[in-house]
Design an enzyme around this catalytic site. Structure first.
Site, PDB file in Angstrom:
ATOM      1  N   ARG A 150       5.491   8.402  -1.423  1.00 21.20           N
ATOM      2  CA  ARG A 150       4.917   7.114  -1.840  1.00 21.20           C
ATOM      3  C   ARG A 150       5.691   6.757  -3.083  1.00 21.20           C
ATOM      4  O   ARG A 150       5.596   7.429  -4.116  1.00 21.20           O
ATOM      5  CB  ARG A 150       3.409   7.268  -2.117  1.00 21.20           C
ATOM      6  CG  ARG A 150       2.766   6.070  -2.788  1.00 21.20           C
ATOM      7  CD  ARG A 150       2.693   4.858  -1.866  1.00 21.20           C
ATOM      8  NE  ARG A 150       2.021   3.734  -2.529  1.00 21.20           N
ATOM      9  CZ  ARG A 150       2.650   2.778  -3.220  1.00 21.20           C
ATOM     10  NH1 ARG A 150       3.961   2.805  -3.336  1.00 21.20           N
ATOM     11  NH2 ARG A 150       1.969   1.804  -3.768  1.00 21.20           N
ATOM     12  N   HIS A 153       5.791   4.088  -8.695  1.00 20.75           N
ATOM     13  CA  HIS A 153       5.160   2.781  -8.921  1.00 20.75           C
ATOM     14  C   HIS A 153       4.079   2.881  -9.991  1.00 20.75           C
ATOM     15  O   HIS A 153       3.768   3.974 -10.479  1.00 20.75           O
ATOM     16  CB  HIS A 153       4.540   2.269  -7.614  1.00 20.75           C
ATOM     17  CG  HIS A 153       3.313   3.055  -7.174  1.00 20.75           C
ATOM     18  ND1 HIS A 153       3.400   4.289  -6.597  1.00 20.75           N
ATOM     19  CD2 HIS A 153       1.988   2.776  -7.263  1.00 20.75           C
ATOM     20  CE1 HIS A 153       2.192   4.752  -6.330  1.00 20.75           C
ATOM     21  NE2 HIS A 153       1.299   3.845  -6.728  1.00 20.75           N
ATOM     22  N   HIS A 155       0.294   0.426 -11.413  1.00 23.17           N
ATOM     23  CA  HIS A 155      -0.559  -0.740 -11.145  1.00 23.17           C
ATOM     24  C   HIS A 155      -1.520  -0.931 -12.292  1.00 23.17           C
ATOM     25  O   HIS A 155      -1.680  -0.059 -13.139  1.00 23.17           O
ATOM     26  CB  HIS A 155      -1.316  -0.616  -9.814  1.00 23.17           C
ATOM     27  CG  HIS A 155      -1.560   0.788  -9.376  1.00 23.17           C
ATOM     28  ND1 HIS A 155      -2.485   1.594  -9.967  1.00 23.17           N
ATOM     29  CD2 HIS A 155      -0.943   1.541  -8.428  1.00 23.17           C
ATOM     30  CE1 HIS A 155      -2.462   2.777  -9.388  1.00 23.17           C
ATOM     31  NE2 HIS A 155      -1.532   2.789  -8.459  1.00 23.17           N
ATOM     32  N   GLU A 159      -6.069   4.906 -11.046  1.00 24.83           N
ATOM     33  CA  GLU A 159      -6.104   5.506  -9.704  1.00 24.83           C
ATOM     34  C   GLU A 159      -6.668   6.915  -9.780  1.00 24.83           C
ATOM     35  O   GLU A 159      -6.180   7.748 -10.538  1.00 24.83           O
ATOM     36  CB  GLU A 159      -4.677   5.531  -9.137  1.00 24.83           C
ATOM     37  CG  GLU A 159      -4.534   6.364  -7.856  1.00 24.83           C
ATOM     38  CD  GLU A 159      -3.108   6.318  -7.299  1.00 24.83           C
ATOM     39  OE1 GLU A 159      -2.507   5.225  -7.290  1.00 24.83           O
ATOM     40  OE2 GLU A 159      -2.591   7.378  -6.896  1.00 24.83           O
ATOM     41  N   HIS A 198       3.752   6.730 -11.494  1.00 28.54           N
ATOM     42  CA  HIS A 198       3.560   7.997 -10.787  1.00 28.54           C
ATOM     43  C   HIS A 198       4.205   7.952  -9.411  1.00 28.54           C
ATOM     44  O   HIS A 198       4.625   6.889  -8.939  1.00 28.54           O
ATOM     45  CB  HIS A 198       2.071   8.321 -10.671  1.00 28.54           C
ATOM     46  CG  HIS A 198       1.259   7.203 -10.091  1.00 28.54           C
ATOM     47  ND1 HIS A 198       0.792   6.163 -10.861  1.00 28.54           N
ATOM     48  CD2 HIS A 198       0.840   6.942  -8.833  1.00 28.54           C
ATOM     49  CE1 HIS A 198       0.114   5.311 -10.109  1.00 28.54           C
ATOM     50  NE2 HIS A 198       0.130   5.761  -8.859  1.00 28.54           N
ATOM     51  N   GLU A 221      -3.491  -2.202  -2.085  1.00 34.81           N
ATOM     52  CA  GLU A 221      -2.445  -1.189  -2.069  1.00 34.81           C
ATOM     53  C   GLU A 221      -1.070  -1.846  -1.860  1.00 34.81           C
ATOM     54  O   GLU A 221      -0.040  -1.291  -2.190  1.00 34.81           O
ATOM     55  CB  GLU A 221      -2.763  -0.174  -0.959  1.00 34.81           C
ATOM     56  CG  GLU A 221      -1.760   0.924  -0.734  1.00 34.81           C
ATOM     57  CD  GLU A 221      -1.426   1.767  -1.958  1.00 34.81           C
ATOM     58  OE1 GLU A 221      -2.246   1.851  -2.898  1.00 34.81           O
ATOM     59  OE2 GLU A 221      -0.319   2.340  -1.980  1.00 34.81           O
TER      60      GLU A 221
END
Ligand SMILES: *[C@@H]1O[C@H](CO)[C@@H](O)[C@H](O)[C@H]1NC(C)=O
Ligand SMILES: *[C@@H]1O[C@H](CO)[C@@H](O)[C@H](O)[C@H]1NC(C)=O
Length: 460
Positions: A150, A153, A155, A159, A198, A221
Site C-alpha cells: 500500500r 502516503h 491523510h 489511522e 506511512h 480510502e
C-alpha cells in the site's frame, strides 16, 4: 439451555402429523435450501410462535426461516423473499415485542461494499456513504498479498488498524525526523496520527488482511495523499530542484500504476534500515491480544486506548470474546459512538434510543454496527456453536462505559426498589440482593435456564 429451534421443529413436525394443522400454502419460504435444512412444512413458524420473553434465535445457524409471527400476531409471507438475508436477520423479520418506534439503520455488511481490485490486493470501505450512522468513524477492509505494497502516503485523518490475518510490515515517519518499522501479525494494532506518512506491505506466504479505522465517517480510502501522485503533479523542474537531480529522471513516474501494487519481497527490518534511520520516539504499534484482559463471568474484554497505547489519542477500542450463551452486559458509552466490527460468530443487539424507542439488529462476521453515543445496548452471543469475537471502536482517547448492573448496585437501594418494584417488595428484595455486590461484570455468563415460563436462576 434454550432448546435449539431445530429440536423444537422436530417435535413440532411430529405434532403436525398427528393434529389437524392444515399444510400451509406454498410460498417461497418452503423451497428447499441447498443444505436441505428447510423441508416442508415451514419450520420457523412453530418454534418461534409464542415467547413473551423474546429469547434469541440463531436462525442462520439452525438453517430455519424466521417468519413475521409473534405471540399470536402476524402471518406468513407470500411475496418474494431473500432467504439468506432473512435468516441472517431474524430480529428484523420478527422483532422482539420490546422494539418500538423509528430508529435509522445501524447495521452494514462489508459484503455489500464495493471492492476496488488492484494488483495483488483489494480494498472496500464502510463509511457514512454506506451507513449513514457511521459519522464519527470510517472503516476500510484491505488485503495485501505477499510483497504487495500500500503505497507510501498520508491523510488528514488519523489511522488505527487491527490485523485480521497474516503478516504485515509497517513503516512510519514522525515530525522530529524519527522513523519506525515493525512487523505485525493477527491481533496487532497500529496508529498513525493525522498527517504522519506511512506504508504497509504484505509479508509471509499469503500477505495480510486488516481493518483500517479512520476518525472521520466521510473519509475515503481513495482520497489520500500519495507519493507518486504528488511527484506526478509537480512541475518536473521543481522535483528536480528538490532532489538535486536532472528533471528527465522523473519523466517516467506515473501515478496510475501505484496505490496497491506488487513490490519486491522485503528483507528483515535490520537489513532494511536506511543509513539515515533514526528511531522514532513514538511507538506506533501495539499487540492488542497481549493486553491483560478484564475477565467477566462469561468472557473477556481487552481494552486498548491512550492509557496503554499512548499514541492512539483519537481511537479507543475493546476486543471482546463472548462465551456460550453469554451477554455483553447492558451498558452505554458516554464519550463516543460505538463502531463495532464482528470478526466471528453471530450476535443480537438491541439499541435503546430514549423516548421509548428501541430496535434490534443481528450481526455476523464481516458486519459493522453503530451504536450512537449514550444509547443503551447489550451484545448477546447468538450462536450455539460459533465463538463471538467483536471489536468495539470509538473516536475517543479513552474507552468508557457505564454498567447498568453496577449503577443499580451503587445507588441507594430504597431508590432502586421504588423505581422498579414499588408494588412488589418481595422481588425488590431479590433484585437488591443480586446487585448489591455492584461488581462490574463486562460479559455475563448464561443466566436463564430457558424455561418458557420463567425467570428462574441458571448456573450463575
Ligand atoms: C496460504 O494460503 C494457502 C491457500 O489458501 C494455504 O493453503 C496456506 O496454508 C496459507 N499459508 C499460511 C502460512 O497461512
Ligand atoms: C458463543 O457461544 C457459543 C455457544 O453458545 C460458543 O461455542 C462460543 O465459544 C461463544 N463465543 C465465544 C467467543 O466465547
Amino acid at each position: 439451555m434454550v432448546p435449539r429451534p431445530s429440536a423444537l421443529f422436530a417435535s413440532a413436525a411430529v405434532l403436525l402429523s398427528t393434529t389437524a394443522f392444515a399444510a400451509p400454502t406454498r410460498s417461497s419460504y418452503q423451497e428447499p435450501l441447498e443444505d436441505g435444512a428447510l423441508q416442508e412444512p415451514p419450520v420457523a413458524k412453530y418454534p418461534f410462535k409464542n415467547d413473551p420473553y423474546d429469547r434469541k434465535h440463531d436462525t442462520y445457524g439452525e438453517g430455519v426461516q424466521p417468519l413475521p409471527i409473534r405471540n399470536g400476531h402476524g402471518t406468513s409471507v407470500l411475496g418474494p423473499v431473500n432467504l439468506d438475508r432473512d435468516r441472517q436477520n431474524p430480529d428484523l423479520v420478527r422483532p422482539p415485542s420490546t422494539d418500538h418506534g423509528i430508529l435509522p439503520n445501524l447495521r452494514w455488511s462489508f459484503s455489500d461494499s464495493h471492492i476496488r481490485i488492484e494488483e495483488g490486493g483489494w480494498t472496500r470501505q464502510t463509511t457514512v456513504r454506506e451507513l449513514a450512522a457511521s459519522k464519527e468513524i470510517a472503516g476500510v477492509n484491505m488485503r495485501l498479498d505477499a510483497g504487495v505494497i500500500r503505497e507510501l502516503h498520508w491523510h488528514k485523518e488519523a489511522e488505527w488498524a487491527y490485523v485480521l490475518d497474516g503478516k504485515v510490515r509497517v513503516t512510519a515517519f514522525d515530525t522530529d525526523g524519527g522513523s519506525f518499522m515493525d512487523d505485525l501479525e493477527k491481533g496487532d494494532l497500529w496508529y498513525f496520527p493525522s498527517g504522519h506518512p506511512h506504508s504497509l506491505q504484505g509479508l509471509g506466504e499469503n500477505g495480510t488482511e486488516f481493518l483500517l479505522i479512520f476518525d472521520s465517517g466521510d473519509f475515503s480510502e481513495d482520497s489520500t495523499f500519495l507519493l507518486n501522485e504528488w511527484i506526478e503533479h509537480t512541475p518536473k523542474a521543481v522535483v528536480a530542484e528538490n532532489f538535486r537531480l536532472p528533471p528527465e529522471m522523473f519523466e517516467n513516474i506515473h501515478e496510475k500504476d501505484k496505490y496497491i501494487f506488487q513490490g519486491s519481497i522485503p528483507d528483515s527490518i535490520d537489513k532494511e534500515k536506511p543509513r539515515a534511520f533514526k528511531r522514532s520516539k513514538h511507538q506506533y504499534t501495539h499487540h492488542m491480544l497481549d493486553t491483560p484482559a478484564q475477565k467477566g463471568s462469561g468472557g473477556q474484554a481487552k481494552i486498548v486506548d491512550s492509557r496503554n497505547f499512548p499514541i492512539s489519542k483519537t481511537i479507543a477500542a475493546g476486543h471482546l470474546d463472548i462465551e456460550p450463551g453469554a451477554l455483553r452486559e447492558m451498558h452505554w458509552h458516554p464519550n463516543a459512538d460505538e463502531w463495532s466490527f464482528f470478526i466471528r460468530g453471530r450476535a443480537r443487539v438491541t439499541i435503546f434510543a430514549a423516548e421509548g424507542n428501541a430496535r434490534t439488529f443481528d450481526y455476523m462476521a464481516g458486519d459493522v454496527g453503530v451504536v450512537p453515543r449514550n444509547m443503551g445496548h447489550f451484545i448477546e452471543n447468538l450462536s450455539d456453536d460459533e465463538p463471538l469475537e467483536v471489536l468495539e471502536i470509538f473516536r475517543a482517547d479513552e474507552f468508557q462505559d457505564f454498567s447498568l448492573f453496577q449503577w443499580m448496585g451503587e445507588t441507594p437501594q430504597r431508590l432502586v426498589k421504588d423505581h422498579l418494584f414499588q408494588h412488589d417488595p418481595k422481588s425488590g428484595e431479590k433484585f437488591s440482593k443480586m446487585v448489591e455486590s455492584a461488581e462490574k461484570d463486562v460479559i455475563k455468563s448464561q443466566y436463564y435456564d430457558g424455561k418458557e415460563e420463567g425467570l428462574e436462576k441458571g448456573e450463575l
